[in-house]
Design a protein around this motif. Structure first.
Motif, PDB file in Angstrom:
ATOM      1  N   THR A   1      52.600  41.476  45.932  1.00 32.05           N
ATOM      2  CA  THR A   1      51.760  40.279  45.924  1.00 32.05           C
ATOM      3  C   THR A   1      50.598  40.420  44.956  1.00 32.05           C
ATOM      4  OG1 THR A   1      50.586  41.133  47.884  1.00 32.05           O
ATOM      5  CG2 THR A   1      52.381  39.564  48.273  1.00 32.05           C
ATOM      6  N   VAL A   2      50.021  41.612  44.885  1.00 35.25           N
ATOM      7  CA  VAL A   2      48.921  41.826  43.933  1.00 35.25           C
ATOM      8  C   VAL A   2      49.431  41.701  42.504  1.00 35.25           C
ATOM      9  CG1 VAL A   2      47.294  43.540  43.024  1.00 35.25           C
ATOM     10  CG2 VAL A   2      47.510  43.214  45.486  1.00 35.25           C
ATOM     11  N   ALA A   3      50.618  42.254  42.232  1.00 29.06           N
ATOM     12  CA  ALA A   3      51.193  42.134  40.890  1.00 29.06           C
ATOM     13  C   ALA A   3      51.443  40.676  40.544  1.00 29.06           C
ATOM     14  CB  ALA A   3      52.501  42.930  40.811  1.00 29.06           C
ATOM     15  N   GLU A   4      51.917  39.901  41.520  1.00 31.86           N
ATOM     16  CA  GLU A   4      52.144  38.480  41.284  1.00 31.86           C
ATOM     17  C   GLU A   4      50.837  37.749  41.004  1.00 31.86           C
ATOM     18  OE1 GLU A   4      54.816  34.977  43.299  1.00 31.86           O
ATOM     19  OE2 GLU A   4      53.583  36.195  44.647  1.00 31.86           O
ATOM     20  N   ALA A   5      49.786  38.084  41.756  1.00 33.79           N
ATOM     21  CA  ALA A   5      48.490  37.449  41.533  1.00 33.79           C
ATOM     22  C   ALA A   5      47.920  37.814  40.169  1.00 33.79           C
ATOM     23  CB  ALA A   5      47.516  37.849  42.642  1.00 33.79           C
ATOM     24  N   ASP A   6      48.119  39.060  39.753  1.00 32.07           N
ATOM     25  CA  ASP A   6      47.630  39.480  38.437  1.00 32.07           C
ATOM     26  C   ASP A   6      48.276  38.664  37.317  1.00 32.07           C
ATOM     27  OD1 ASP A   6      45.864  41.417  39.337  1.00 32.07           O
ATOM     28  OD2 ASP A   6      47.335  43.043  39.217  1.00 32.07           O
ATOM     29  N   ILE A   7      49.553  38.351  37.468  1.00 28.62           N
ATOM     30  CA  ILE A   7      50.284  37.636  36.422  1.00 28.62           C
ATOM     31  C   ILE A   7      49.716  36.232  36.216  1.00 28.62           C
ATOM     32  CG2 ILE A   7      52.518  36.590  35.857  1.00 28.62           C
ATOM     33  CD1 ILE A   7      53.834  39.034  37.173  1.00 28.62           C
ATOM     34  N   VAL A   8      49.321  35.564  37.316  1.00 28.28           N
ATOM     35  CA  VAL A   8      48.851  34.173  37.221  1.00 28.28           C
ATOM     36  C   VAL A   8      47.324  34.082  37.295  1.00 28.28           C
ATOM     37  CG1 VAL A   8      50.988  33.230  38.143  1.00 28.28           C
ATOM     38  CG2 VAL A   8      49.145  33.835  39.718  1.00 28.28           C
ATOM     39  N   LEU A   9      46.670  35.211  37.103  1.00 34.14           N
ATOM     40  CA  LEU A   9      45.209  35.247  37.204  1.00 34.14           C
ATOM     41  C   LEU A   9      44.540  34.204  36.321  1.00 34.14           C
ATOM     42  CD1 LEU A   9      42.750  36.806  38.374  1.00 34.14           C
ATOM     43  CD2 LEU A   9      42.908  38.318  36.396  1.00 34.14           C
ATOM     44  N   ASN A  10      45.065  34.012  35.121  1.00 32.84           N
ATOM     45  CA  ASN A  10      44.434  33.071  34.185  1.00 32.84           C
ATOM     46  C   ASN A  10      44.691  31.616  34.547  1.00 32.84           C
ATOM     47  OD1 ASN A  10      47.139  33.056  33.545  1.00 32.84           O
ATOM     48  ND2 ASN A  10      46.839  33.023  31.341  1.00 32.84           N
ATOM     49  N   GLN A  11      45.489  31.352  35.577  1.00 28.84           N
ATOM     50  CA  GLN A  11      45.743  29.983  36.011  1.00 28.84           C
ATOM     51  C   GLN A  11      44.735  29.513  37.062  1.00 28.84           C
ATOM     52  OE1 GLN A  11      48.072  28.191  34.455  1.00 28.84           O
ATOM     53  NE2 GLN A  11      48.463  30.021  33.221  1.00 28.84           N
ATOM     54  N   GLY A  12      43.818  30.392  37.456  1.00 30.01           N
ATOM     55  CA  GLY A  12      42.846  30.034  38.476  1.00 30.01           C
ATOM     56  C   GLY A  12      41.830  29.018  37.985  1.00 30.01           C
ATOM     57  N   HIS A  13      41.495  28.075  38.843  1.00 29.49           N
ATOM     58  CA  HIS A  13      40.446  27.100  38.530  1.00 29.49           C
ATOM     59  C   HIS A  13      39.126  27.608  39.095  1.00 29.49           C
ATOM     60  CE1 HIS A  13      38.265  23.397  37.967  1.00 29.49           C
ATOM     61  NE2 HIS A  13      37.982  23.349  39.255  1.00 29.49           N
ATOM     62  N   ARG A  14      38.213  27.959  38.211  1.00 30.98           N
ATOM     63  CA  ARG A  14      36.921  28.488  38.622  1.00 30.98           C
ATOM     64  C   ARG A  14      35.943  27.337  38.822  1.00 30.98           C
ATOM     65  NH1 ARG A  14      37.097  33.896  38.147  1.00 30.98           N
ATOM     66  NH2 ARG A  14      34.935  34.004  38.832  1.00 30.98           N
ATOM     67  N   SER A  15      35.166  27.430  39.884  1.00 35.63           N
ATOM     68  CA  SER A  15      34.164  26.398  40.139  1.00 35.63           C
ATOM     69  C   SER A  15      32.892  27.046  40.646  1.00 35.63           C
ATOM     70  CB  SER A  15      34.686  25.373  41.162  1.00 35.63           C
ATOM     71  OG  SER A  15      34.969  25.993  42.401  1.00 35.63           O
ATOM     72  N   PHE A  16      31.787  26.431  40.297  1.00 33.29           N
ATOM     73  CA  PHE A  16      30.467  26.899  40.703  1.00 33.29           C
ATOM     74  C   PHE A  16      29.707  25.698  41.252  1.00 33.29           C
ATOM     75  CE2 PHE A  16      32.054  29.338  37.168  1.00 33.29           C
ATOM     76  CZ  PHE A  16      31.856  30.658  37.557  1.00 33.29           C
ATOM     77  N   SER A  17      29.151  25.852  42.431  1.00 27.64           N
ATOM     78  CA  SER A  17      28.467  24.718  43.046  1.00 27.64           C
ATOM     79  C   SER A  17      27.375  25.221  43.972  1.00 27.64           C
ATOM     80  CB  SER A  17      29.465  23.854  43.848  1.00 27.64           C
ATOM     81  OG  SER A  17      30.080  24.609  44.874  1.00 27.64           O
ATOM     82  N   LYS A  18      26.598  24.294  44.475  1.00 28.41           N
ATOM     83  CA  LYS A  18      25.602  24.574  45.501  1.00 28.41           C
ATOM     84  C   LYS A  18      25.977  23.751  46.729  1.00 28.41           C
ATOM     85  CE  LYS A  18      21.727  25.639  42.400  1.00 28.41           C
ATOM     86  NZ  LYS A  18      21.551  27.026  42.878  1.00 28.41           N
ATOM     87  N   THR A  19      25.979  24.370  47.890  1.00 30.03           N
ATOM     88  CA  THR A  19      26.413  23.663  49.089  1.00 30.03           C
ATOM     89  C   THR A  19      25.728  24.228  50.325  1.00 30.03           C
ATOM     90  OG1 THR A  19      28.364  23.031  50.395  1.00 30.03           O
ATOM     91  CG2 THR A  19      28.356  25.231  49.449  1.00 30.03           C
TER      92      THR A  19
END
Length: 221
Positions: A13-31
């Motif tokens: 599972t970690v190897a799979e996550a590493d492969i698609v790491l660059n597909q993550g949508h990063r967000s920064f907010s205040k809540t």
């Protein structure tokens, strides 16, 4: 549930996550803990006016192969029934700051911890459907509550958590290694989808609701 995944499963599972790491949508907010807009008519010490920085990245389910390890777990025959039984649900029908969930429960699978930090901290049943118990919530936010519990999740652990009434957070992370957590989503009725604005906030896009009846995604720092 310690050791839900085997060592081989964790590595896959970690190897799979590493492969698609660059597909993550990063967000920064205040809540705040309630995901509501600040109400300036409330007293300054009210927990609803406590605003925190939040940063995270979500990888949508369609970036993971249907035959890959994460979706294999999610779609395994009987796994949804197992979750339902643990929750006693009817058969039909980068660090996170302190918050309550908007859904009744969350199912997560720990895959990889950061080098430091990232403990799961929670105050169980600190509010209920009748009373918000703002004084008790304020004590948690102030760091003066004796109701906070700390859980060190290890890779391979499965967590089933009722977060609507339990204030909780992921403690701040440190180090270069990303923290991976798979989040399994379930719905009480077929065809239900998330609100478009919330989906766009998490994933950066809104998928066709006819494609997915459920979704699995990886959460990382």
């Amino acid at each position: 549930m310690r050791g839900f995944l085997t060592e081989a499963g964790i590595a896959a599972t970690v190897a799979e996550a590493d492969i698609v790491l660059n597909q993550g949508h990063r967000s920064f907010s205040k809540t705040n803990a309630y995901f509501t807009s600040e109400d300036e008519s409330l007293p300054g010490g009210d927990p609803r006016r406590r605003v925190y920085d939040r940063s995270n990245a979500f990888i949508p389910a369609d970036n993971f192969r249907p035959e890959g390890p994460l979706r294999t777990v999610f779609y395994a025959p009987g796994f949804d029934c197992f979750i339902r039984e643990r929750l006693e649900e009817p058969e039909e029908g980068n660090g996170f700051p302190w918050h309550f969930d908007t859904n009744n429960f969350t199912v997560t699978l720990a895959l990889q911890n950061a080098e430091r930090g990232g403990a799961f901290e929670y105050a169980p049943n600190i509010r209920d459907s009748v009373d918000e118990h703002f004084d008790a919530v304020r004590a948690v936010l102030d760091g003066s509550s004796d109701r906070v519990r700390r859980l060190e999740l290890r890779p391979g652990d499965l967590q089933i958590f009722r977060g609507r009434y339990s204030l909780h957070r992921v403690a701040p992370l440190a180090g270069a290694r990303p923290r991976y957590v798979a989040i399994f989503s379930y719905m009480e009725e077929a065809g239900m989808v998330g609100r478009p604005e919330r989906t766009k906030q998490l994933y950066g896009r809104v998928p066709c609701p006819f494609i997915w009846n459920g979704q699995v995604c990886a959460l990382m720092r």
